[in-house]
Design an enzyme around this catalytic site. Structure first.
Site, PDB file in Angstrom:
ATOM      1  N   CYS B 129      60.859   6.068  14.254  1.00 43.63           N
ATOM      2  CA  CYS B 129      61.217   7.148  13.670  1.00 43.63           C
ATOM      3  C   CYS B 129      60.927   7.018  12.249  1.00 43.63           C
ATOM      4  CB  CYS B 129      62.607   6.874  13.739  1.00 43.63           C
ATOM      5  SG  CYS B 129      63.307   5.171  13.601  1.00 43.63           S
ATOM      6  N   HIS B 238      66.797   8.092   8.434  1.00 44.15           N
ATOM      7  CA  HIS B 238      66.213   6.784   7.018  1.00 44.15           C
ATOM      8  C   HIS B 238      65.421   7.333   5.746  1.00 44.15           C
ATOM      9  CE1 HIS B 238      66.547   4.658  10.176  1.00 44.15           C
ATOM     10  NE2 HIS B 238      65.500   4.846  11.405  1.00 44.15           N
TER      11      HIS B 238
END
Lengths: 331, 331
Positions: B129, B238
């Site tokens: 990710c 994130h």
């Protein structure tokens, strides 16, 4: 019997002012304490060495009976009251950024450049919180390897914006629509990559401080620092991911030893056993925790190192450092 | 009339599996959906395109009627069931890291290396990710300036550890003594500079992924990446503070234009007007937000750039990317 010194804390009711009071008590200052703040806070009562102390309004005449003052006010106010204190012969340790880069004002971290304290002309500036934590973490490495360049990404607690910052986080965690009083956007469950205003190059004031203040304290005008400052939803410890490039080749084991023996640092570096610095552990601690030390494998010359450090922003990043300067002044 | 394809989601009840279901629906996949999970989750019912779908237990015979499978399971399980699927001729897009560096398995971000999809032998791996978010942010800059070296510090959401990570944060914010089920330490009001296990050099698995997966997707074996991965108390986006050093001199205005026109990115870069990427804004969005773009003034050659980017870890960092690969496969 010697006469007791009188120490004033100016901005006594804020997060840093309150921590200064606590640090003076912890470090057994047997002094008269004078607490000064705005008229709004005058009359509040705090306890110091088991005695009640009532906050007085800050005025031009506040410093008649004062020997030293610790400043925990914003820049504008600092520029106003510090001349009043100096006019009465009061030496000020000031936590604002108003005088930090003034060449007549020493900027001091006692673990790094205590000798600069002597050069004061009535003011000693306390550095920026993120800068203090980074420099304490790096100082022994700088002495050994001579740092040329630093690339820093910060993870800065809401306490850097004072009591309001702490309240914003706590309120917004309970109610996502709680107002933003300290930050431009909600900070709960969020990050804000802005601390201070930006210049035309897109660099914030906080980001410049790391370079400019480090250059001054290390007497190292060629130091290069690229810093990205980010506010994180943490209460009161700042963390920093730091990459340094040095003049000399670095050795990871030696670096660990230097930090473990360094002043103001504690080595927390055994990642395979889950030992590394974390902000919850440094909360209400004076030491800077340093770990995740490893060679920067992207520098083929072997002169670069990566590490992660954490320190309590209100203590070593502000109040403790100021009180340590005061200790050296009084000695 | 063409027969409808049957798509299986394996690990359908986790955070990524659930997002895959939602992405398939949003992207108007008119398919039969088969949801597979452990026996513990079998019998749960979810809605897809207004029809109830009951989760079935994953077994060796689960793939008889399946055309394509999306994998959202841990590595150990992926190694077990993917051969079952492949044996039945089912092509798998797998989100685990089990096969990512296998030279017979393409690793793909559709905005970056869609041509690699064709080289598959039954498995296409979905990247890490944090790597997806960084590479989408950087790809246009890499094409123009050729990135040699990246220094990355991440700010990774708890969703990276799945539903348990989200629950840990929510529970610990209410009760500091709530147990740690996803992380080694409490994450509320804390940062944890560990994602994945560490090797003997003190580098974590997550940190290696950024270099090794980027090298593979950019077909750039000499790329150097130094990464510090940090878990932050954020729910599902994130963020990354990135410094790149390029072969060519960089131009900030051109860099902004490249990103604003790039696939998968949106430029959020007017810091003086408080415009920059923030994880709350990217939550439940497929695009990667990029901003804080500025020349790295510490590189006198002018070939370095700093930026900050955010992306939804469960969407573009996992489920959306996998579904995009599936779209290309089916085309």
């Amino acid at each position: 019997m010697e006469k007791k010194l009188t120490i004033a804390i100016v901005g006594a009711t804020g997060a840093v002012g309150q921590q200064m009071l606590q640090c003076l008590e912890e470090r057994q200052f047997d002094v008269n304490l004078k607490l000064l703040a705005s008229s709004r806070s005058a009359g509040k009562v705090f306890t110091f060495n088991n005695q009640k102390v009532t906050v007085k309004e800050l005025t031009e005449n506040s410093f008649d009976d004062v020997d030293y003052a610790l400043g925990a006010t914003e820049n504008d106010l600092a520029k106003k009251w510090i001349p009043w204190a100096n006019a009465k012969g009061v030496v000020v340790v000031d936590n604002s950024s108003a005088f930090r880069l003034d060449e007549n004002v020493p900027l001091v971290i006692p673990e790094i450049n205590p000798e600069d304290i002597k050069k004061h002309n009535g003011i000693i500036a306390n550095p920026n919180c993120a800068t203090i934590i980074a420099m304490v973490a790096l100082h022994e490495l700088h002495k050994e390897y001579h740092i040329k360049r630093m690339i820093v990404s910060t993870y800065q607690a809401v306490s850097g914006a004072g009591v309001k910052g702490i309240q914003d986080l706590e309120n917004q965690l309970k109610d996502p629509d709680a107002p933003c009083t300290a930050f431009p956007y909600p900070i709960a469950y969020n990050l804000i990559p802005q601390i201070g205003d930006f210049d035309e190059n897109g660099i914030s004031k906080e980001e410049w401080k790391m370079q400019n203040e480090a250059r001054k304290m290390w007497h190292h005008p060629d130091l290069l620092v690229n810093c990205t400052c980010v506010r994180v939803p943490i209460l009161r410890s700042h963390s920093e991911s730091i990459f340094i490039e040095c003049e000399k080749e670095v050795d990871v084991n030696q670096a660990r030893e230097l930090i473990s023996k360094g002043q103001g640092t504690i080595l927390k570096d055994d990642p395979q056993n889950k030992v590394y610095p974390m902000p919850l552990d440094t909360t209400d601690q004076d030491l800077v925790y340093v770990g995740r030390i490893r060679k920067d494998l992207t520098d083929p010359t072997g002169r670069s190192l990566a590490l992660f450090c954490c320190g309590d922003q209100i203590r070593k990043g502000a109040a403790t450092n100021a009180v340590q300067i005061l200790e050296k002044l009084i000695q």
